[in-house]
Design an enzyme around this catalytic site. Sequence first.
Site, short mmCIF file in Angstrom:
data_model
loop_
_atom_site.label_atom_id
_atom_site.label_comp_id
_atom_site.label_asym_id
_atom_site.label_seq_id
_atom_site.Cartn_x
_atom_site.Cartn_y
_atom_site.Cartn_z
N TYR A 1 -12.42 -15.35 32.68
CA TYR A 1 -12.38 -14.17 31.80
C TYR A 1 -13.71 -14.13 31.06
CZ TYR A 1 -10.30 -10.74 28.63
OH TYR A 1 -10.00 -9.59 27.93
N GLY B 1 3.10 3.57 29.42
CA GLY B 1 3.87 2.62 28.61
C GLY B 1 3.21 2.46 27.26
#
Lengths: 525, 525
Positions: A446, A127
């Site tokens: 994160y 993609g």
Amino acid sequence: MVWDAWGIPAGHQPLSERIRALLTQVFGVSGDPVARRDEGDVPLRESALTSAQRAGLVAVVGEGYVSTDHRDRLRHAGGKSTPDLLRRRAEGPQEAPDAIVCPADHDQVLAILTYCAEQGLAVVPFGGGTSVVGGVEPVRGRFSAVIVLNLYRLDQVREVDPISGTATLGAGLTGPRAEALLGADGLSLGHFPQSFEFATIGGFAATRSSGQASAGYGRFDDMVQRLKVATPSGTLELGRAPASAAGPDLRELFVGSEGTLGVITEVTVRVHPVPETVVHRAWSFPDFEVGAAALRAVVQAGAAPTVLRLSDEVETGMNLARSGDIGGNAVAGCLAVTTFEGSAAHVAARSAEAGAVLSAAGGTELGATPAEEWEHGRFAAPYLRDALLDVGVLCETLETATTWSNLAALKEKVTTALTDALGGQGTPALVMCHISHTYSTGASLYFTVVAKQSDDPLAQWSAAKRAVGDAIVAAGGTITHHHAVGIDHRPWLPDEVGELGVRILRAVKAEIDPTGVLNPGKLLP
Amino acid sequence: MVWDAWGIPAGHQPLSERIRALLTQVFGVSGDPVARRDEGDVPLRESALTSAQRAGLVAVVGEGYVSTDHRDRLRHAGGKSTPDLLRRRAEGPQEAPDAIVCPADHDQVLAILTYCAEQGLAVVPFGGGTSVVGGVEPVRGRFSAVIVLNLYRLDQVREVDPISGTATLGAGLTGPRAEALLGADGLSLGHFPQSFEFATIGGFAATRSSGQASAGYGRFDDMVQRLKVATPSGTLELGRAPASAAGPDLRELFVGSEGTLGVITEVTVRVHPVPETVVHRAWSFPDFEVGAAALRAVVQAGAAPTVLRLSDEVETGMNLARSGDIGGNAVAGCLAVTTFEGSAAHVAARSAEAGAVLSAAGGTELGATPAEEWEHGRFAAPYLRDALLDVGVLCETLETATTWSNLAALKEKVTTALTDALGGQGTPALVMCHISHTYSTGASLYFTVVAKQSDDPLAQWSAAKRAVGDAIVAAGGTITHHHAVGIDHRPWLPDEVGELGVRILRAVKAEIDPTGVLNPGKLLP
């Protein structure tokens, strides 16, 4: 995207004086970038595709849509993890696919898969090419050649249902293109991962992407209503209703399948009206523990903002969430960013309820500016990483998730694993962390880690990655919250689903991809 | 539960005079119930279990936990659909399992499955026995005998994490028992399907159950954080984090697997504090279309109540949602029921926001009483069905779901299919409908159909069920929103997932249940 770095050339900026001074002070590097290789000079082995195979692919997609061009091959040579970028910048030959094939529609994807299964050609669905886990690495496996299936031509909005709030999107639509096309109907998807500018609808689904507004709009998995998937055994269309009890939910086998079970060609997603109102509010908390408890309180009350993030003390001190001001004067304690989106009435009600919970939980409101600054710079971090890599500084991110009660322990163990593994190699690490996604039962963490590069930065990071993966699993976290498995996380998949779970995935693959041509070497250990 | 009807004897009430008068008027039946058979008089074939097999099962679970007793076998003879109950009330012999086996824990379940796979004994996992789609029918398939695995001894709360809002529950815990045990810690699951009083945690997961408070607390599938599953090939533990991108979500293969892929023995669910405040508010809408649009508006605004239901004109006119007042004076138009649960601050904020949306969309507030009456009588409907069956009236429910834009068309086609199919047999039908569960992209429709029984009510309903299943699929609905597939919905599974989807399910089953002993004849066509 450029072949050896993130994004487009215009996005690349030299490091600011302030950051260079910081790097000299902390890591003892000069801050002068090394030159990168020119695309044309990079040695590639010749394409292994036979001329008959090339003709076979052309017969499906047309002459202009099969490329074995040197630059095309380089630009599909893999994803954008730090190891990927280090490999591109290293001397010597570069791995690359044998051809890039660009189908126009679902039926052409199906025909290509059938052809590749017959010929024994490995197929890597592609993609935006933004994988940071090796998900689009051109691995041949046991096959004679590997082609990349670039889905950019599947770029239509097939159907919009504003009453139901759904839209059927081509897999090759990028984030901005999907938003622009939906915007023409007054609608928005609201999916803004850091890869937003380049990544595609199909990739979001194939990797269980999660965007920065997930507290409000959900993960991409939550948005998926219906999938159309091409496989070597035919087409699947999954998802008949907003919810169903008609057996196992097979969508959930293909969401997260990372191109190993089929090629997602169309996704019907949940959309919403372009918000009438957006309110930004930033907060500071005395420390991460108090801030995390406040985020938990607001989510568990059912009063979550649309965006809800909390930086830890180190990240707040570095201003990482306010990229224009890195190294400058920081907010005290821990910075939290919230936005509220929707109708004016909804934003007013939700902002009042959430604000009261966050204040009661120890938050001090900082006004809109720090939240607006975060939003303004939110897609810039990968460019900064490139600038750091160029001056001999290692920079990588990784992420996990766990329950609220285990969050502090997991954060501490991941941080220790990273500082030990890099410090032990003589390159002390700076480890920053934020809560990026929240759920009523837990949250994601994160991490951004920065250290001086050793003489062999690939080996340096590889050792650290192994240590931190083991630490995450030992501490009860998931090996990935939204980056996916790809190649890099395969060793830990049995920790996620067990050996029997791996057997189930292999059985499904054997049924629908019996020759194993789909994205070899990914996901399954 | 009693063997030939819903629930416990104390729940059974004679029909009120008002209902009897209504039945005489509409269907021309007298309202006098026929006598049911005594359990002891029902002929059963002898248990086909050999004494060696009985000893083998006893060796795992102990002497007191393998039963071939006549009454035990009858009480595990299947579920509680209308056809099930008609079969129980008919003359002649009754199908029943060859033995009932009651394991104490996960390891005993595992050992029983291994033993049954070796011996070729079919295994029907059994929770509350409330299936209305044939999910617990004692089907032997190609095996010499079929045992029912009653999981009632798996009744522990293994772990409660109030910080994260999770609890690990034994599969055999009934709804009320789970609520009571969680309540001791100030927590609640909030899952209240109509089967709540008898159904179990394992059954909720295995069938994708959805409760009446799903607008607030989600479907049971949404609540599931982690599953422990025993299979003939070993144990699976699935779900490491609140969210993960570690490949396909295999939980979603086992949620909804209806005992065909494994036996769910433990479920870690999302829980929440027992609500500090509960507010009931009822509404009337001029018609179903306006009411449905109002429900859509409130859900899409992100302001959903905890309970959110809308009865159509026929159901409202019959007072079906206010069971104590069936046939009495009804609310005008369409009745909607809402509740708001949570902290006082959350309830105040949400009730104000939702109330404004519902009013703006054409709702007239009726106060708390009709909503409280609905809540009070909400588990009574299956008892009423038994009383109707006893007086020669056919009564059954069915459900589907679709997008908001397709809801009116689906409702009309289902209603037409039912009235045509039953009217065409000379038994005109009364069809009532409500929206029972809402999503931002659509809603479920729950139908109650009542008609005079023909001479062969099983054939009468079978023809109507075939017609309505075909109509649902043709109109784009799902064949089941929360009742599951079982035996009754198998013909339409290929419409849901395609032939390739069915092949995938078969491949998974072949991998983990190679002898096929797990719940034969269910789910897979």
